[in-house]
Enzyme design. Structure first.
Site, short mmCIF file in Angstrom:
data_model
loop_
_atom_site.label_atom_id
_atom_site.label_comp_id
_atom_site.label_asym_id
_atom_site.label_seq_id
_atom_site.Cartn_x
_atom_site.Cartn_y
_atom_site.Cartn_z
N SER A 1 2.32 29.40 1.78
CA SER A 1 2.75 28.36 0.85
C SER A 1 2.67 28.87 -0.59
O SER A 1 3.23 29.92 -0.89
CB SER A 1 1.87 27.13 1.08
OG SER A 1 2.40 26.01 0.46
N ARG B 1 -2.54 12.72 -2.79
CA ARG B 1 -2.89 13.42 -1.57
C ARG B 1 -2.11 12.86 -0.38
O ARG B 1 -1.66 13.61 0.50
CB ARG B 1 -4.39 13.30 -1.31
CG ARG B 1 -4.87 13.95 -0.05
CD ARG B 1 -4.51 15.42 -0.01
NE ARG B 1 -5.22 16.11 1.07
CZ ARG B 1 -5.05 17.39 1.36
NH1 ARG B 1 -4.19 18.11 0.67
NH2 ARG B 1 -5.73 17.94 2.33
N ASP C 1 8.58 23.16 9.80
CA ASP C 1 8.16 23.02 8.41
C ASP C 1 9.35 22.53 7.61
O ASP C 1 10.37 23.21 7.51
CB ASP C 1 7.68 24.39 7.90
CG ASP C 1 7.14 24.34 6.48
OD1 ASP C 1 7.27 23.30 5.81
OD2 ASP C 1 6.58 25.36 6.04
N HIS D 1 4.49 22.16 8.00
CA HIS D 1 3.99 23.12 7.02
C HIS D 1 2.55 23.53 7.32
O HIS D 1 2.17 24.69 7.11
CB HIS D 1 4.09 22.49 5.63
CG HIS D 1 3.80 23.44 4.51
ND1 HIS D 1 4.52 24.59 4.30
CD2 HIS D 1 2.85 23.42 3.54
CE1 HIS D 1 4.04 25.22 3.24
NE2 HIS D 1 3.02 24.54 2.77
N ASP D 2 1.76 22.60 7.82
CA ASP D 2 0.35 22.86 8.15
C ASP D 2 0.17 24.00 9.15
O ASP D 2 -0.92 24.55 9.26
CB ASP D 2 -0.29 21.60 8.76
CG ASP D 2 -1.22 20.92 7.77
OD1 ASP D 2 -1.34 21.43 6.64
OD2 ASP D 2 -1.81 19.90 8.13
#
Lengths: 206, 387
Positions: free
Chosen positions: B150, B220, B322, B355-356
């Site tokens: 990232s 968040r 992602d 994405h994680d």
């Protein structure tokens, strides 16, 4: 040098016979794009023995991993998604070994190959081999070393005979530079249309 | 395997660092951790760059808190894909962060108060320059690899062009060559949530003894949504209702705006947890650094021109689900590297986690990174000097 001679010399001993022959057609120091590069054996050989550079293109996870393991640069991509990522004329030679018959858009793949490199090399299984005709006469779809699949699980979509393929190249205005025929891994000269299990062509545009 | 216990270290830099903005940051500190042993010429050093909310604590367990496991502990450690029995790995907390390196929470010597909003806006390139100074001090002339996922991947890419001779390999995972309008839009929503929180006080909330907690929570929550895939959210939460004794019958709606669905509960929990430890000014600063990252800008958008300066070999990896930094974004990088004639391998990992995924343990992903680092280790051992 024949495939047998080069294999005896030991330099290409671990390569599949059609790859060993293809390797001999690729000039020293060439920039090579190997489509459907498998475990990267050809590029590995070319970079170590011939000072070539280049990339493999492969879709399969295990094969991509095998390439990374042997230090071959590989791009994970479906070749049928197009070769736009590779600039026009960016390579000296583009190779597609024993994979064209499994492509959906065979014509598009060949046309794109002729864009990215000055010279293309393709190896195909020869469906015109006498054993295939014999097998069909006996009422069964052929299963052979080059095409070890049953009719219901084969990845092969576009099978051709030697003559079919040469006509196809002509129709795409690709001229044949060299051709070679293998029967069970050995080069043959006579009656290739019937005796060859694999055919290898080198071609260029125009 | 017993966990590696690590202590963070601190390095002070008195010489001002010139920043992209034209400002300079004088007298700052960087906090870092190291794992594994350096070899004689430090040629086995690997720099790991962190993403938005991570830190220098990459692997192992903090000496002062056994619960605090490094954010990439599944990737870095003895026997891990980046094997610390072979590599000397360095994790550094970026400037402007809130985990020990000089940032908005630090005391500004000029005023005797925390920097707050006066802390200079930083870029990815500024971070890379500060990391290079740390490498100088540690005596590392050339990293075996600089790697990150990232935003960390962006730093690795920037390293390859800012200090071409100082890394042999660049490993950039789940990253992008620049943010899209949509990426910037998400960042802006997060920033607006913080900036409009009444307790933000123009960034001087420290002096008021408060934290813009609501803004941070929303920031968040929106960030977290972009880290997960639609499928993984569906699988993890679906439309499941929160277990609640107030329901007349299980499965009844309560017809309120309180937490009704599991996904709401999860996001609120993530938001509240985050707001307890993360600094609001740091969040603004790091999202802005993301927005500004655009190495091709100096070349009229032609990334390959910029990457032509690189000397490293590259491993680029992306994840199919992602959507924050989708595979297409990684392919842009790969295409530019191909055009620039750089050595590059690209793996597109079929993983469901969005994405994680770059932080998770996927067999194919870890096997690829492991195999790549084995090649790097072999080069170091052989003293090979590839192009």
């Amino acid at each position: 040098m024949s495939v047998e001679a080069s294999m005896a010399a030991g330099t290409t001993a671990r390569l599949r016979p059609d790859l060993a022959l293809i390797a001999q057609w690729i000039p020293h120091g060439a920039r090579v794009l190997d489509l459907g590069c498998g475990d990267g054996a050809l590029l590995d050989y070319l970079s170590r023995e011939r000072g070539c550079t280049g990339y493999g293109v492969e879709i399969d996870d295990a094969r991509v991993l095998a390439c990374v393991r042997r230090g071959v640069d590989v791009i994970q991509q479906d070749i049928e998604a197009g070769l736009g990522m590779f600039g026009a004329g960016a390579f000296d030679v583009v190779v597609l070994s024993m994979a064209l018959q499994a492509t959906h858009q065979t014509e598009k793949v060949l046309a794109e190959m002729s864009q990215v490199a000055a010279q293309g090399i393709v190896s195909i299984p020869n469906f015109g081999h006498w054993y295939h005709a014999w097998s069909i006469l006996m009422g069964r779809m052929p299963v052979s070393r080059e095409m070890p699949y049953q009719w219901y699980d084969t990845p092969n979509l576009h099978l051709a005979t030697v003559r079919d393929f040469e006509q196809f190249l002509a129709r795409l205005e690709l001229s044949i530079l060299r051709r070679a025929f293998l029967a069970n891994g050995r080069t043959i000269e006579r009656l290739p249309g019937l005796r060859a299990t694999q055919a290898i062509y080198s071609f260029r545009r125009g | 395997m017993t966990a590696l216990t690590v202590e963070s270290q601190r390095m002070r830099f008195a010489e001002p660092l010139a920043l992209a903005s034209g400002a300079a940051l004088g007298d700052y500190e960087l906090v870092y951790e190291t794992y594994g042993e350096p070899n004689a010429d430090l040629s086995n050093a690997v720099l790991v760059c962190h993403a938005l909310n991570a830190s220098h604590h990459v692997a192992g367990v903090s000496a002062d808190n056994p619960q605090d496991i490094g954010w990439w502990d599944n990737m870095v450690g003895p026997g891990k894909p980046v094997d610390t029995r072979r590599f000397f790995v360095i994790g550094v907390n970026n400037l402007g962060s809130c985990f020990g390196s000089t940032g908005p929470m630090s005391i500004n010597a000029a005023t005797g108060k925390p920097y707050g909003p006066d802390f200079p806006v930083l870029t990815v390139e500024d971070w890379v320059h500060s990391q290079a100074r740390l490498a100088d001090r540690l005596g590392i002339r050339q990293f075996a690899a600089v790697m990150g996922g990232s935003l960390g991947g962006m730093q690795a890419l920037a390293w390859s062009t800012l200090y071409p001779e100082r890394l042999r390999h660049c490993v950039a995972i789940a990253t992008a060559p620049r943010l899209s309008a949509q990426n910037i839009a998400f960042n802006e929503v997060a920033r607006r949530a913080i900036l409009t929180d009444p307790e933000f006080h123009g960034g001087r909330f420290y002096e008021h003894g408060v934290v813009p907690s609501r803004g941070l929570q929303v920031a968040r929550m929106i960030g977290h949504i972009t880290y997960l895939s639609d499928d993984s959210m569906a699988e993890k939460f679906g439309r499941a209702l929160r277990d609640n004794t107030e329901r007349a019958h299980p499965g009844d709606y309560r017809f309120t705006f309180d937490v009704e669905f599991e996904i709401e509960s999860y996001l609120r929990y993530q938001g509240e947890k985050f707001a307890r430890y993360f600094d609001a000014n740091t969040y603004l600063l790091i999202t802005r650094a993301l927005d500004y990252f655009d190495p091709a800008r100096v070349a009229g958008g032609d990334l390959s021109q910029v990457l032509a300066h690189a000397r490293a070999s590259f491993l680029i990896a992306s994840f199919t689900t992602d959507w924050r930094f989708a595979p297409e974004r990684s392919r842009e990088i790969v295409q530019a590297l191909l055009k620039a004639g750089r050595r590059v391998s690209y793996a597109e990992i079929n993983a469901p986690h969005g994405h994680d995924a770059f932080l998770l343990e996927d067999p194919q992903y870890h096997a690829i990174v492991r195999a790549y680092f084995e090649r790097v280790a072999a080069e170091i051992a052989g003293g090979a000097d590839e192009r």
